[in-house]
Scaffold this active site. Structure first.
Site, PDB file in Angstrom:
ATOM      1  N   CYS A 400       2.884   3.170   4.253  1.00  0.00           N
ATOM      2  CA  CYS A 400       2.590   1.993   5.155  1.00  0.00           C
ATOM      3  C   CYS A 400       1.777   2.581   6.339  1.00  0.00           C
ATOM      4  CB  CYS A 400       3.898   0.936   5.532  1.00  0.00           C
ATOM      5  SG  CYS A 400       4.949   2.093   6.452  1.00  0.00           S
ATOM      6  N   CYS A 401       1.057   1.252   6.626  1.00  0.00           N
ATOM      7  CA  CYS A 401       0.345   1.371   7.973  1.00  0.00           C
ATOM      8  C   CYS A 401       0.711  -0.034   8.699  1.00  0.00           C
ATOM      9  CB  CYS A 401      -1.149   1.672   8.098  1.00  0.00           C
ATOM     10  SG  CYS A 401      -2.052   0.682   6.867  1.00  0.00           S
ATOM     11  N   ALA A 402      -0.139  -0.771   9.485  1.00  0.00           N
ATOM     12  CA  ALA A 402       0.048  -2.177   9.903  1.00  0.00           C
ATOM     13  C   ALA A 402      -0.050  -3.364   8.750  1.00  0.00           C
ATOM     14  CB  ALA A 402      -1.044  -2.513  11.188  1.00  0.00           C
ATOM     15  N   GLY A 447      -6.223  -2.698   9.646  1.00  0.00           N
ATOM     16  CA  GLY A 447      -5.297  -2.026   8.696  1.00  0.00           C
ATOM     17  C   GLY A 447      -4.252  -1.155   9.491  1.00  0.00           C
TER      18      GLY A 447
END
Length: 447
Positions: A400-402, A447
């Site tokens: 995941c990222c933001a 992102g």
């Protein structure tokens, strides 16, 4: 390739502890710092008082309810006790580096506070009653050098935040409880001795947190190795956040005497300035995020306004999409998860430098912080790919990222190629596109 400790197998051997430094050398370093800091404190503090005393336009910020704060003469004792803890905190350290970082916090608080006292002096308006005995003696000594002009931010509160943080890491059990209670008395005493007005407390606390952030207990210093970014996009983003910080700071500084509530804008102004520093070249280390996804206390509190906006941005961009999508062989791609969204996985590979691991998440968490909207370095991508491969062999993985659109998508695409699950980058892109969730493998989308 070096991986964070949380990315290693659970049965990996512990790293050897560093040898303890000889204590006499630590005491010598602390003594040298004290021999500089003590006279520097009195010289600069006195100079700011002298300058303010020569002005006839020194204002004050006082809330009406403060007139009901009682004068408690005995609280001069906890008020004065901070001087003892100031020196003891330097002398009782485990390393010379610990001494240097604490001294850096002291010096930062001193320089910023004195600059504010000179540029924006304020005065205390309450006149203390006559006091006898030990409190009377202590007030008399205090009045000998401390005039009523050095108000916001309260240097006393800034130093209290620094010293409280220093000892809370060392005291446990009842000693820890007693320490928190005594620090509360020190903080309250700035009001009950009629030495400060209320507005000095939150501004002083903000300064203390900034000093803690600038010289953290562990990890890299935020400014270490700083080089101005040559990336035009990074510079544009730095200017964007710097403009936001300026727009928040201007009304706070210009209208404080009209409405003290405007000073709350100092908080988002400082948070945005820190983010601007990250884009200017400091990178993800400004968020002070460690390998298991947690952040330092100073980072958590200072950057709270920015993180609140970042979480709102995640919701706005991803609310219509599934939180995660399965890509291949137990590896999923998604937005930054809640604890409930993270716990079904075996491991979370977290690339969002700006967001903190959610409270209550109990799974294995590997944080490899990257800055939003900027392409990660080749080394960072390779480290993330290796972490995915290690975690995938142990169970399901969420990368995941933001938003799950860019940083994490780029790393998952590279993992697909590196692990042989896609023959070419184009095939990896196609695999991600077929999963049914938008991804942006360039650097032009959030992102």
């Amino acid at each position: 390739m070096d991986l964070p400790a949380s990315a290693l197998p659970r049965d990996a051997p512990a790293l050897p502890a560093l040898p303890r430094e000889p204590y006499p050398g630590i005491v010598l370093r602390a003594t040298l710092w004290l021999s500089f800091l003590a006279p520097f404190f009195y010289a600069t503090y006195g100079f700011a008082n002298w300058l303010a005393s020569r002005r006839d336009d020194v204002g004050s910020i006082v809330f009406g309810w403060e007139h009901g704060v009682p004068f408690l003469a005995w609280t001069i004792v906890p008020y004065w006790s901070i001087n003892l803890f100031y020196g003891l905190s330097l002398l009782l350290n485990n390393s010379k580096n610990g001494v240097d970082r604490l001294a850096g916090r002291y010096l930062t608080a001193q320089l910023v506070a004195v600059a504010c006292f000179i540029l924006f002096p304020l005065t205390a308006t309450f006149v203390r009653p006559q006091t006898n005995g030990l409190p009377g003696f202590m007030f008399a000594v205090l009045g000998g050098f401390d005039k009523p002009f050095n108000q916001a931010p309260s240097l006393h509160i800034a130093l209290l935040v620094i010293i409280w943080d220093h000892w809370r890491h060392r005291l446990t059990g009842m000693a820890g409880v007693a320490w928190h209670v005594w620090c509360f008395l020190i903080g309250a005493s700035v009001l009950t001795t009629w030495q400060h007005h209320f507005i000095d407390i939150p501004t002083g606390a903000l300064l203390g947190l900034f000093a803690l952030w600038l010289f953290p207990h562990n990890g890299e210093l935020p400014f270490a190795g700083f080089r101005l970014s040559a990336d035009p996009k990074a510079r544009r983003l730095a200017l964007f956040y710097a403009l936001g910080a300026t727009l928040a700071l201007a009304p706070a500084a210009a209208g404080a005497l009209v409405s003290a509530l405007r000073l709350i804008l100092l908080w988002p102004a400082l948070a945005l300035a820190i983010v601007a520093f990250a884009y200017a070249g400091a990178g993800a280390k400004v968020f002070q995020k460690i390998a298991d996804g947690r952040v330092s206390l100073a980072s958590r509190l200072l950057l709270w306004p920015y993180r609140l906006g970042a979480k709102a941005n995640v919701w706005a961009w991803t609310r219509k999409f599934p939180a995660q999508i399965v890509i291949a062989d137990g590896v999923s791609l998604g937005r930054f998860p809640t604890a409930a969204e993270a716990d079904p996985f075996g491991t979370v590979i977290d690339l969002a430098g700006e967001l903190e691991r959610p409270r209550g998440a109990s799974i294995r968490w590997v944080s490899l912080p990257m800055v939003d909207l900027l392409p990660p370095s080749r080394e960072a991508r390779a480290q993330a790919v290796a972490a995915i491969e290690t975690a995938q062999s142990q169970g399901t993985v969420l990368v995941c990222c933001a938003l799950g659109f860019q940083r994490s998508a780029a790393v998952v695409a590279e993992w697909l190629v590196a692990s042989g699950r896609a023959a070419t980058p184009d095939q990896a892109r196609g695999k991600l596109a077929a999963a049914g969730r938008p991804v942006h493998l360039g650097v032009d989308q959030p992102g």
